[in-house]
Design a protein around this motif. Structure first.
Motif, PDB file in Angstrom:
ATOM      1  N   PRO A  49       0.834  -1.210   0.000  1.00 17.01           N
ATOM      2  CA  PRO A  49       0.000   0.000   0.000  1.00 17.01           C
ATOM      3  C   PRO A  49       0.872   1.265   0.000  1.00 17.01           C
ATOM      4  CG  PRO A  49      -0.742  -1.553   1.691  1.00 17.01           C
ATOM      5  CD  PRO A  49       0.571  -2.067   1.170  1.00 17.01           C
ATOM      6  N   ASN A  50       0.364   2.329  -0.649  1.00 20.42           N
ATOM      7  CA  ASN A  50       1.004   3.655  -0.613  1.00 20.42           C
ATOM      8  C   ASN A  50       2.371   3.776  -1.263  1.00 20.42           C
ATOM      9  OD1 ASN A  50      -0.924   5.358   0.614  1.00 20.42           O
ATOM     10  ND2 ASN A  50      -0.599   4.222   2.531  1.00 20.42           N
ATOM     11  N   VAL A  51       2.664   2.911  -2.211  1.00 21.06           N
ATOM     12  CA  VAL A  51       3.951   3.013  -2.899  1.00 21.06           C
ATOM     13  C   VAL A  51       3.818   3.756  -4.229  1.00 21.06           C
ATOM     14  CG1 VAL A  51       4.910   0.935  -1.816  1.00 21.06           C
ATOM     15  CG2 VAL A  51       3.634   0.731  -3.972  1.00 21.06           C
ATOM     16  N   GLY A  52       2.564   4.089  -4.599  1.00 22.17           N
ATOM     17  CA  GLY A  52       2.333   4.780  -5.868  1.00 22.17           C
ATOM     18  C   GLY A  52       1.768   3.877  -6.950  1.00 22.17           C
ATOM     19  N   LYS A  53       1.183   2.768  -6.544  1.00 22.52           N
ATOM     20  CA  LYS A  53       0.612   1.830  -7.511  1.00 22.52           C
ATOM     21  C   LYS A  53      -0.460   2.476  -8.391  1.00 22.52           C
ATOM     22  CE  LYS A  53      -1.108  -1.586  -5.315  1.00 22.52           C
ATOM     23  NZ  LYS A  53      -1.899  -2.015  -6.476  1.00 22.52           N
ATOM     24  N   THR A  54      -1.395   3.163  -7.740  1.00 29.50           N
ATOM     25  CA  THR A  54      -2.493   3.771  -8.503  1.00 29.50           C
ATOM     26  C   THR A  54      -1.954   4.881  -9.412  1.00 29.50           C
ATOM     27  OG1 THR A  54      -4.095   3.179  -6.808  1.00 29.50           O
ATOM     28  CG2 THR A  54      -4.727   4.947  -8.299  1.00 29.50           C
ATOM     29  N   THR A  55      -0.992   5.636  -8.908  1.00 29.56           N
ATOM     30  CA  THR A  55      -0.387   6.693  -9.729  1.00 29.56           C
ATOM     31  C   THR A  55       0.283   6.086 -10.966  1.00 29.56           C
ATOM     32  OG1 THR A  55       0.082   7.863  -7.647  1.00 29.56           O
ATOM     33  CG2 THR A  55       1.094   8.740  -9.641  1.00 29.56           C
ATOM     34  N   ILE A  56       0.983   4.977 -10.784  1.00 35.66           N
ATOM     35  CA  ILE A  56       1.611   4.278 -11.916  1.00 35.66           C
ATOM     36  C   ILE A  56       0.534   3.740 -12.851  1.00 35.66           C
ATOM     37  CG2 ILE A  56       2.885   2.181 -12.583  1.00 35.66           C
ATOM     38  CD1 ILE A  56       5.036   3.456 -11.291  1.00 35.66           C
ATOM     39  N   LEU A  67      10.919   0.911  -9.426  1.00 33.81           N
ATOM     40  CA  LEU A  67      11.432   1.515  -8.192  1.00 33.81           C
ATOM     41  C   LEU A  67      10.941   2.952  -8.136  1.00 33.81           C
ATOM     42  CD1 LEU A  67      15.058   0.098  -7.892  1.00 33.81           C
ATOM     43  CD2 LEU A  67      12.917  -0.815  -7.056  1.00 33.81           C
ATOM     44  N   ASN A  68       9.742   3.097  -7.578  1.00 34.53           N
ATOM     45  CA  ASN A  68       9.061   4.380  -7.570  1.00 34.53           C
ATOM     46  C   ASN A  68       9.563   5.251  -6.411  1.00 34.53           C
ATOM     47  OD1 ASN A  68       7.087   6.050  -8.818  1.00 34.53           O
ATOM     48  ND2 ASN A  68       5.658   5.612  -7.141  1.00 34.53           N
ATOM     49  N   MET A  69       9.087   6.493  -6.373  1.00 38.84           N
ATOM     50  CA  MET A  69       9.542   7.469  -5.371  1.00 38.84           C
ATOM     51  C   MET A  69      11.047   7.660  -5.489  1.00 38.84           C
ATOM     52  SD  MET A  69       6.746   7.864  -3.154  1.00 38.84           S
ATOM     53  CE  MET A  69       5.188   6.993  -2.971  1.00 38.84           C
ATOM     54  N   SER A  70      11.564   7.493  -6.707  1.00 36.41           N
ATOM     55  CA  SER A  70      13.008   7.627  -6.894  1.00 36.41           C
ATOM     56  C   SER A  70      13.443   9.076  -6.667  1.00 36.41           C
ATOM     57  CB  SER A  70      13.418   7.147  -8.286  1.00 36.41           C
ATOM     58  OG  SER A  70      12.770   7.905  -9.270  1.00 36.41           O
ATOM     59  N   ASP A  71      12.505  10.029  -6.824  1.00 36.53           N
ATOM     60  CA  ASP A  71      12.817  11.433  -6.517  1.00 36.53           C
ATOM     61  C   ASP A  71      13.186  11.588  -5.044  1.00 36.53           C
ATOM     62  OD1 ASP A  71      10.087  10.652  -6.163  1.00 36.53           O
ATOM     63  OD2 ASP A  71       9.484  12.735  -5.871  1.00 36.53           O
ATOM     64  N   ARG A  72      12.431  10.918  -4.184  1.00 37.24           N
ATOM     65  CA  ARG A  72      12.717  11.006  -2.745  1.00 37.24           C
ATOM     66  C   ARG A  72      14.012  10.288  -2.381  1.00 37.24           C
ATOM     67  NH1 ARG A  72       6.861   9.723  -0.099  1.00 37.24           N
ATOM     68  NH2 ARG A  72       5.757  11.534  -0.924  1.00 37.24           N
ATOM     69  N   ALA A  87       9.414   8.024 -11.044  1.00 33.11           N
ATOM     70  CA  ALA A  87       8.831   9.014 -10.134  1.00 33.11           C
ATOM     71  C   ALA A  87       7.471   9.303 -10.748  1.00 33.11           C
ATOM     72  CB  ALA A  87       9.704  10.259 -10.034  1.00 33.11           C
ATOM     73  N   ALA A  88       6.513   8.477 -10.391  1.00 36.11           N
ATOM     74  CA  ALA A  88       5.246   8.424 -11.125  1.00 36.11           C
ATOM     75  C   ALA A  88       4.454   9.719 -11.053  1.00 36.11           C
ATOM     76  CB  ALA A  88       4.395   7.263 -10.623  1.00 36.11           C
ATOM     77  N   ASN A  89       4.543  10.418  -9.933  1.00 33.93           N
ATOM     78  CA  ASN A  89       3.769  11.663  -9.798  1.00 33.93           C
ATOM     79  C   ASN A  89       4.273  12.741 -10.755  1.00 33.93           C
ATOM     80  OD1 ASN A  89       6.124  11.836  -8.328  1.00 33.93           O
ATOM     81  ND2 ASN A  89       5.280  13.358  -6.900  1.00 33.93           N
ATOM     82  N   GLU A  90       5.513  12.591 -11.241  1.00 35.35           N
ATOM     83  CA  GLU A  90       6.042  13.528 -12.251  1.00 35.35           C
ATOM     84  C   GLU A  90       6.060  12.882 -13.631  1.00 35.35           C
ATOM     85  OE1 GLU A  90       9.953  14.360 -10.795  1.00 35.35           O
ATOM     86  OE2 GLU A  90       9.207  15.071  -8.853  1.00 35.35           O
TER      87      GLU A  90
END
Ligand code: GDP
Ligand code: K
Ligand code: MG
Length: 272
Positions: A12-19, A115-120, A145-148
């Motif tokens: 949960p909360n790793v950015g699955k839906t965003t991806i 490997l998401n949240m790579s920006d962070r 970095a899915a949000n971008e």
């Protein structure tokens, strides 16, 4: 155009839906998984002559059968046999996320890691060697970095490549000693039912049976070997095996992590 069945898995909360949204855009259908009130999202994406049919699986930390979410996710992988499973990971929490990876590998999935949240992770100064990660696990890996929207195109390429090339054999976690002996013996019993071993990866099934997984056992209910398996399992202490195998998975991840990232392991623990 060739169809590719893709399942998106992850904690949960790793950015699955965003991806999932970045991959499918507006072409989505939202419903429910049969029999449970777990949301099911499906979408399609055309990429390089291929049509990707993508399903967003429920977020899970594990693929045991303790919750409806876990049963939905693993049954989808077992029964629908997606061509590719994309696991979305939080790059800033690799240790915990790789636990799910170890279970996906055990199911014999054709695995692509996002490997998401790579920006962070970059902001934090983590330098993750994804080529090393790929070769140690026998998977493909992409930084996103899915949000971008970063890495999404590379992820699409990687999904398609995964079906075109001869994928490497996924890494197998060895449990050693009596656990391996029992896995071996169970695999032999399972192997005598051709239909069963065609439908379920026998190493995965053997591991789950040793763990005392009732849901996995129920999949043998129409098989002639059910009695033989139950007999074999009757005097085993499942909890001991479950703990021993979980320890081995964490040990494996603990050895892997410093090889792919020297700073990553510092502030994460499976219990935080
Ligand atoms: P899910 O629970 O795995 O489906 O995660 P979501 O897609 O709902 O994302 C959880 C949160 O993380 C949301 O606020 C997203 O906007 C954010 N997020 C997703 N991907 C990234 C990323 O690559 N970097 C950063 N910084 N945030 C992200
Ligand atoms: K969420
Ligand atoms: Mg989600």
């Amino acid at each position: 155009a060739e169809k590719i069945k893709v399942a998106v898995a992850g904690n949960p909360n790793v950015g699955k839906t965003t991806i999932f949204n970045a991959l499918t855009g507006a072409r989505q259908k939202v419903g429910n998984w049969p029999g449970v009130t777990v949301e099911k999202k499906e979408g399609t994406k055309k990429h390089k002559d291929h049509i990707l049919e993508i399903v967003d699986l429920p977020g899970t930390y594990s693929l045991t059968a303790y919750s409806a979410d876990e049963v939905v996710a693993r049954d989808y992988i077992l029964e629908e046999k997606p061509d590719v499973v994309v696991q979305v990971l939080d790059s800033t929490n690799l240790e915990r996320n790789l636990y799910l990876t170890s279970q996906l590998l055990e199911m014999g999935t054709n695995l692509v890691l996002a490997l998401n949240m790579s920006d962070r992770a970059e902001t934090r100064g983590d330098d993750i060697d994804i080529r090393r990660l790929e070769s140690l696990l026998g998977v493909s890996a992409i930084k996103t970095a899915a949000n971008e929207g970063r890495g999404i195109n590379a992820l699409l390429d990687s999904i398609v490549n995964k079906t075109e090339s001869n994928p490497p054999l996924p890494h197998e976690i060895g449990y050693g000693g009596r656990v391996e002996e029992n896995i071996c013996a169970l695999e032999e019993i399972l192997g005598s039912d051709r239909e069963l071993s065609k439908n379920y990866p026998s190493r995965w099934m053997a591991v789950k049976l040793l763990e005392g997984d009732e849901n996995a056992l129920s999949k043998l209910s129409s098989s002639s070997i059910e009695g033989k398996v139950q007999n074999f399992l009757s005097d085993l202490d499942h909890e001991e095996y479950e703990v021993e195998m979980a320890d081995k998975r964490y040990e494996f991840i603990g050895t892997l992590l410093p090889q792919v990232c020297t700073t990553c392991a510092e502030d994460v623990s499976p219990s935080d």
